[in-house]
Design an enzyme around this catalytic site. Structure first.
Site, PDB file in Angstrom:
ATOM      1  N   HIS A  41       0.839  -1.191   0.000  1.00 44.74           N
ATOM      2  CA  HIS A  41       0.000   0.000   0.000  1.00 44.74           C
ATOM      3  C   HIS A  41       0.876   1.244   0.000  1.00 44.74           C
ATOM      4  O   HIS A  41       2.050   1.180   0.372  1.00 44.74           O
ATOM      5  CB  HIS A  41      -0.850   0.069   1.275  1.00 44.74           C
ATOM      6  CG  HIS A  41      -1.692  -1.132   1.547  1.00 44.74           C
ATOM      7  ND1 HIS A  41      -3.044  -1.144   1.333  1.00 44.74           N
ATOM      8  CD2 HIS A  41      -1.372  -2.352   2.052  1.00 44.74           C
ATOM      9  CE1 HIS A  41      -3.541  -2.320   1.682  1.00 44.74           C
ATOM     10  NE2 HIS A  41      -2.541  -3.088   2.122  1.00 44.74           N
ATOM     11  N   GLU A  70       2.377  -0.834   4.661  1.00 46.25           N
ATOM     12  CA  GLU A  70       2.156   0.552   4.231  1.00 46.25           C
ATOM     13  C   GLU A  70       3.506   1.210   3.960  1.00 46.25           C
ATOM     14  O   GLU A  70       4.401   1.196   4.802  1.00 46.25           O
ATOM     15  CB  GLU A  70       1.415   1.350   5.302  1.00 46.25           C
ATOM     16  CG  GLU A  70      -0.042   0.974   5.475  1.00 46.25           C
ATOM     17  CD  GLU A  70      -0.946   1.631   4.439  1.00 46.25           C
ATOM     18  OE1 GLU A  70      -0.449   2.487   3.672  1.00 46.25           O
ATOM     19  OE2 GLU A  70      -2.139   1.294   4.423  1.00 46.25           O
TER      20      GLU A  70
END
Length: 268
Positions: A32, A98
């Protein structure tokens, strides 16, 4: 760095309340971007706050800072509405990372490059690329070498500890049309090369095995044909996320280099 009791050691760890359920035998690693300039600290602080309602297992900052907020044997809330190879609810079988990155950028009327929050950024951090699920180019923040190196180290640790993981995908693979991360600036092919120890600066090349391979303006037959790559043409792969299309750069029949999308099954 290694994983002990489902946590990176040595490493920063603080549990997020936004997690739940056992994560047994994960099969996916999902990348992500954060759409943030807060750094790993800012993003991890957000994930452990009550208002977040979301999390990932690990956050990797631009400076290589790595912070974990969910143990790898627990489900993090990173994927949302998602499906992969016919199997829904990817949180149930994936580990989420992330990567601190603004994602899509904007060039404003004054010529400056800005983030989605209007922060002015160095133009050298922006690259114009077409997302594989879109038809028009946009500006995207590039991923720096320090960050990619840290990300590769974390990924190697995860793959070693959880051999049931067989694929690395983007959020845009499991939630196409809804999500665009990690975006076309994320060098998926070269990142996999880094993870596999094939060198941190060597581009990935593949060879055309069809007699004639259409070079298209986007990832699909609905996009215009830009020209043809002939059999044996060596193409640099720019984006090769799991799926039927790869973004490549190379010489067309008749001369002239082009960046285009091709059907992955005709590349060796």
């Amino acid at each position: 760095m290694q994983i002990v009791d489902h946590r990176l050691k040595p490493g920063w760890y603080r549990p997020s309340p936004h997690q739940g359920g056992a994560l047994d035998s994960p099969s996916l690693l999902v990348m992500h971007f954060t759409v943030s300039g807060a750094g790993a600290k800012g993003v991890s602080d957000y994930f452990v706050s009550p208002q977040a309602k979301a999390s990932a297992h690990v956050v990797v900052g631009r400076d290589g800072d790595v912070r974990q907020v969910v143990p790898f044997n627990v489900k993090a809330w990173h994927a949302g509405r998602s499906i992969w190879r016919g199997r829904p609810n990817c949180n149930d079988y994936s580990i989420g990372i992330e990567i601190d990155n603004w994602g899509r950028l904007i060039r404003t009327a004054d010529g400056q490059v800005r983030s989605s929050t209007s922060r002015v950024l160095d133009p050298a951090l922006a690259v114009e690329l077409t997302h594989k699920n879109e038809s028009r180019p946009s500006l995207w923040e590039v991923y720096g070498e320090t960050q990619l190196s840290a990300l590769a180290e974390v990924t190697r640790c995860i793959l070693a500890a959880y051999p049931t993981i067989t694929e690395i995908v983007g959020h845009d693979d499991i939630s196409p049309g809804r999500k665009t991360d990690p975006g076309p600036a994320f060098p998926m092919s070269r990142f996999v090369s880094l993870v596999e120890g094939r060198g941190d600066s060597q581009p990935l090349f593949r060879t055309v095995i069809a007699s004639r391979l259409n070079a298209r303006g986007g990832p699909g037959v609905q996009f215009d044909t830009l020209g043809v790559f002939l059999a044996g043409t060596r193409l640099e792969v720019l984006y090769d996320s799991p799926g039927p299309w790869a973004q490549v750069k190379g010489a067309l029949e008749g001369g002239g280099a082009v960046t285009a999308w091709v059907s992955d099954q005709y590349l060796a």
